[in-house]
Scaffold this motif. Structure first.
Motif, PDB file in Angstrom:
ATOM      1  N   VAL A  42      -3.983   4.041  -7.844  1.00 22.38           N
ATOM      2  CA  VAL A  42      -5.269   4.752  -7.809  1.00 22.38           C
ATOM      3  C   VAL A  42      -5.683   5.265  -9.179  1.00 22.38           C
ATOM      4  O   VAL A  42      -6.857   5.578  -9.398  1.00 22.38           O
ATOM      5  CB  VAL A  42      -5.258   5.921  -6.798  1.00 22.38           C
ATOM      6  CG1 VAL A  42      -5.153   5.407  -5.377  1.00 22.38           C
ATOM      7  CG2 VAL A  42      -4.126   6.899  -7.099  1.00 22.38           C
ATOM      8  N   ARG A  80       0.299  13.984   9.898  1.00 19.95           N
ATOM      9  CA  ARG A  80       1.304  13.421   9.000  1.00 19.95           C
ATOM     10  C   ARG A  80       2.441  12.764   9.774  1.00 19.95           C
ATOM     11  O   ARG A  80       2.941  11.702   9.385  1.00 19.95           O
ATOM     12  CB  ARG A  80       1.851  14.515   8.081  1.00 19.95           C
ATOM     13  CG  ARG A  80       0.839  15.004   7.049  1.00 19.95           C
ATOM     14  CD  ARG A  80       1.349  16.205   6.301  1.00 19.95           C
ATOM     15  NE  ARG A  80       0.411  16.613   5.248  1.00 19.95           N
ATOM     16  CZ  ARG A  80       0.442  17.772   4.628  1.00 19.95           C
ATOM     17  NH1 ARG A  80       1.383  18.666   4.955  1.00 19.95           N
ATOM     18  NH2 ARG A  80      -0.438  18.067   3.687  1.00 19.95           N
ATOM     19  N   ALA A  96      -8.192   5.404  -2.927  1.00 21.04           N
ATOM     20  CA  ALA A  96      -8.327   6.843  -2.686  1.00 21.04           C
ATOM     21  C   ALA A  96      -9.429   7.118  -1.676  1.00 21.04           C
ATOM     22  O   ALA A  96      -9.288   7.991  -0.804  1.00 21.04           O
ATOM     23  CB  ALA A  96      -8.612   7.563  -4.001  1.00 21.04           C
ATOM     24  N   GLN A 127      -8.176   6.354   1.751  1.00 20.93           N
ATOM     25  CA  GLN A 127      -7.256   7.391   2.207  1.00 20.93           C
ATOM     26  C   GLN A 127      -8.008   8.617   2.710  1.00 20.93           C
ATOM     27  O   GLN A 127      -7.630   9.213   3.729  1.00 20.93           O
ATOM     28  CB  GLN A 127      -6.297   7.794   1.085  1.00 20.93           C
ATOM     29  CG  GLN A 127      -5.336   8.920   1.439  1.00 20.93           C
ATOM     30  CD  GLN A 127      -4.475   8.616   2.651  1.00 20.93           C
ATOM     31  OE1 GLN A 127      -4.075   7.467   2.851  1.00 20.93           O
ATOM     32  NE2 GLN A 127      -4.206   9.619   3.472  1.00 20.93           N
ATOM     33  N   TYR A 162       0.833  -1.204   0.000  1.00 21.89           N
ATOM     34  CA  TYR A 162       0.000   0.000   0.000  1.00 21.89           C
ATOM     35  C   TYR A 162       0.867   1.252   0.000  1.00 21.89           C
ATOM     36  O   TYR A 162       0.621   2.201  -0.755  1.00 21.89           O
ATOM     37  CB  TYR A 162      -0.917  -0.025   1.219  1.00 21.89           C
ATOM     38  CG  TYR A 162      -1.850   1.151   1.317  1.00 21.89           C
ATOM     39  CD1 TYR A 162      -3.099   1.124   0.707  1.00 21.89           C
ATOM     40  CD2 TYR A 162      -1.491   2.290   2.029  1.00 21.89           C
ATOM     41  CE1 TYR A 162      -3.964   2.206   0.801  1.00 21.89           C
ATOM     42  CE2 TYR A 162      -2.340   3.381   2.123  1.00 21.89           C
ATOM     43  CZ  TYR A 162      -3.569   3.325   1.506  1.00 21.89           C
ATOM     44  OH  TYR A 162      -4.413   4.399   1.594  1.00 21.89           O
ATOM     45  N   GLN A 163       1.895   1.258   0.829  1.00 21.80           N
ATOM     46  CA  GLN A 163       2.763   2.426   0.922  1.00 21.80           C
ATOM     47  C   GLN A 163       3.539   2.667  -0.371  1.00 21.80           C
ATOM     48  O   GLN A 163       3.708   3.801  -0.802  1.00 21.80           O
ATOM     49  CB  GLN A 163       3.744   2.255   2.088  1.00 21.80           C
ATOM     50  CG  GLN A 163       3.100   2.344   3.458  1.00 21.80           C
ATOM     51  CD  GLN A 163       4.103   2.168   4.572  1.00 21.80           C
ATOM     52  OE1 GLN A 163       4.945   1.281   4.530  1.00 21.80           O
ATOM     53  NE2 GLN A 163       4.035   3.020   5.574  1.00 21.80           N
ATOM     54  N   LYS A 164       4.016   1.599  -0.985  1.00 22.50           N
ATOM     55  CA  LYS A 164       4.862   1.732  -2.166  1.00 22.50           C
ATOM     56  C   LYS A 164       4.061   1.970  -3.447  1.00 22.50           C
ATOM     57  O   LYS A 164       4.532   2.664  -4.354  1.00 22.50           O
ATOM     58  CB  LYS A 164       5.706   0.467  -2.347  1.00 22.50           C
ATOM     59  CG  LYS A 164       6.726   0.227  -1.263  1.00 22.50           C
ATOM     60  CD  LYS A 164       7.436  -1.100  -1.504  1.00 22.50           C
ATOM     61  CE  LYS A 164       8.410  -1.443  -0.397  1.00 22.50           C
ATOM     62  NZ  LYS A 164       9.035  -2.781  -0.612  1.00 22.50           N
ATOM     63  N   GLU A 165       2.894   1.377  -3.548  1.00 21.36           N
ATOM     64  CA  GLU A 165       2.222   1.283  -4.838  1.00 21.36           C
ATOM     65  C   GLU A 165       0.944   2.105  -4.984  1.00 21.36           C
ATOM     66  O   GLU A 165       0.472   2.330  -6.101  1.00 21.36           O
ATOM     67  CB  GLU A 165       1.865  -0.190  -5.125  1.00 21.36           C
ATOM     68  CG  GLU A 165       3.000  -1.177  -4.951  1.00 21.36           C
ATOM     69  CD  GLU A 165       4.002  -1.143  -6.089  1.00 21.36           C
ATOM     70  OE1 GLU A 165       3.796  -0.376  -7.054  1.00 21.36           O
ATOM     71  OE2 GLU A 165       4.990  -1.907  -6.038  1.00 21.36           O
ATOM     72  N   SER A 166       0.350   2.541  -3.872  1.00 22.43           N
ATOM     73  CA  SER A 166      -0.999   3.109  -3.952  1.00 22.43           C
ATOM     74  C   SER A 166      -1.064   4.358  -4.830  1.00 22.43           C
ATOM     75  O   SER A 166      -2.059   4.574  -5.535  1.00 22.43           O
ATOM     76  CB  SER A 166      -1.533   3.422  -2.550  1.00 22.43           C
ATOM     77  OG  SER A 166      -0.690   4.334  -1.868  1.00 22.43           O
ATOM     78  N   ARG A 167      -0.021   5.168  -4.825  1.00 25.13           N
ATOM     79  CA  ARG A 167      -0.057   6.403  -5.614  1.00 25.13           C
ATOM     80  C   ARG A 167      -0.215   6.103  -7.105  1.00 25.13           C
ATOM     81  O   ARG A 167      -0.923   6.817  -7.817  1.00 25.13           O
ATOM     82  CB  ARG A 167       1.217   7.214  -5.378  1.00 25.13           C
ATOM     83  CG  ARG A 167       1.215   8.565  -6.068  1.00 25.13           C
ATOM     84  CD  ARG A 167       2.372   9.416  -5.609  1.00 25.13           C
ATOM     85  NE  ARG A 167       2.280   9.723  -4.188  1.00 25.13           N
ATOM     86  CZ  ARG A 167       3.188  10.442  -3.525  1.00 25.13           C
ATOM     87  NH1 ARG A 167       4.253  10.919  -4.162  1.00 25.13           N
ATOM     88  NH2 ARG A 167       3.034  10.676  -2.240  1.00 25.13           N
ATOM     89  N   GLN A 168       0.427   5.025  -7.584  1.00 28.92           N
ATOM     90  CA  GLN A 168       0.293   4.642  -8.986  1.00 28.92           C
ATOM     91  C   GLN A 168      -0.995   3.858  -9.235  1.00 28.92           C
ATOM     92  O   GLN A 168      -1.632   4.003 -10.281  1.00 28.92           O
ATOM     93  CB  GLN A 168       1.496   3.804  -9.430  1.00 28.92           C
ATOM     94  CG  GLN A 168       2.804   4.579  -9.567  1.00 28.92           C
ATOM     95  CD  GLN A 168       3.420   4.976  -8.223  1.00 28.92           C
ATOM     96  OE1 GLN A 168       3.330   4.210  -7.253  1.00 28.92           O
ATOM     97  NE2 GLN A 168       4.007   6.159  -8.148  1.00 28.92           N
TER      98      GLN A 168
END
Length: 203
Positions: free
Chosen positions: A120, A163, A129, A132, A112-118
């Motif tokens: 979504v 954060r 998203a 989050q 989740y930490q490594k891949e979620s940005r790509q």
């Protein structure tokens, strides 16, 4: 196995869970894009074609891994948020629940930490998203309530604090290993001691 579940169905379900666990470890270690179905099958000790008996693609495996993790996380978070606790106690419970989820789903957290940005950007992973947004709302509202009720310092920047706590807790997935020297609850207590000494109102 339930009382009404046939042994063959229970065995298939257990095997499916084992394969997902293997896939999660490979995704976490090698990255989603670099992982092929063949690599997962090799780690599981089976032929790639046999893996398709259980899953139609590596995308479906990843989706199930992440959905399982997030569904369980939100079961725990929703229980905490519905408990009517004070803001300090809510923060403590959320941190503790987070470490318990890292213990149960360490590889999924790392993915989740490594891949979620790509991920979504893909329609099938749009649920990341939404999760989050819910996550941020839960933590920010707890911190804001703590400031309003004078449980936390009046000068606290709640977004920076959110954060800081978020990153401090979830980065533990990069080093935590189940069965280690400290239990999830003990690690949570140690983290909370450090965090709350900095943000709690001093008597």
């Amino acid at each position: 196995m339930t009382a009404t579940e046939p042994p063959a169905a229970a065995a298939a379900r257990d095997r499916r869970g084992e394969l997902l666990g293997t896939a999660a470890e490979v995704f976490a270690e090698q990255g989603y894009n670099a992982t092929t179905v063949r690599k997962i099958a090799d780690h599981a000790g089976m032929l790639a074609g046999s893996l398709y008996y259980h899953f139609d693609s590596k995308e479906s495996m990843l989706e199930e891994i992440l959905r399982t993790f997030l569904d369980e996380l939100w079961d725990g978070y929703d229980t905490v948020l519905a408990a009517g606790l004070g803001p300090r106690e809510t923060l403590q419970a959320l941190v503790t629940e987070s470490f318990r989820e890292i213990d149960r789903h360490r590889a999924a957290v790392a993915i989740y930490q490594k891949e979620s940005r790509q991920l979504v950007a893909q329609e099938r992973f749009a649920f990341l998203a939404e999760s989050q947004r819910r996550f941020e709302k839960a933590w920010l509202s707890t911190l804001e309530r703590g400031v309003a009720e004078r449980a936390f310092r009046a000068d606290l920047d709640v977004r920076l604090t959110y954060r800081f706590v978020r990153d401090t807790v979830w980065v533990a997935a990069s080093w935590y290993r189940p069965g280690g020297q400290h239990s999830p609850d003990e690690i949570a207590r140690q983290y909370l001691s450090m965090v709350l000494d900095g943000i709690a109102v001093r008597e």
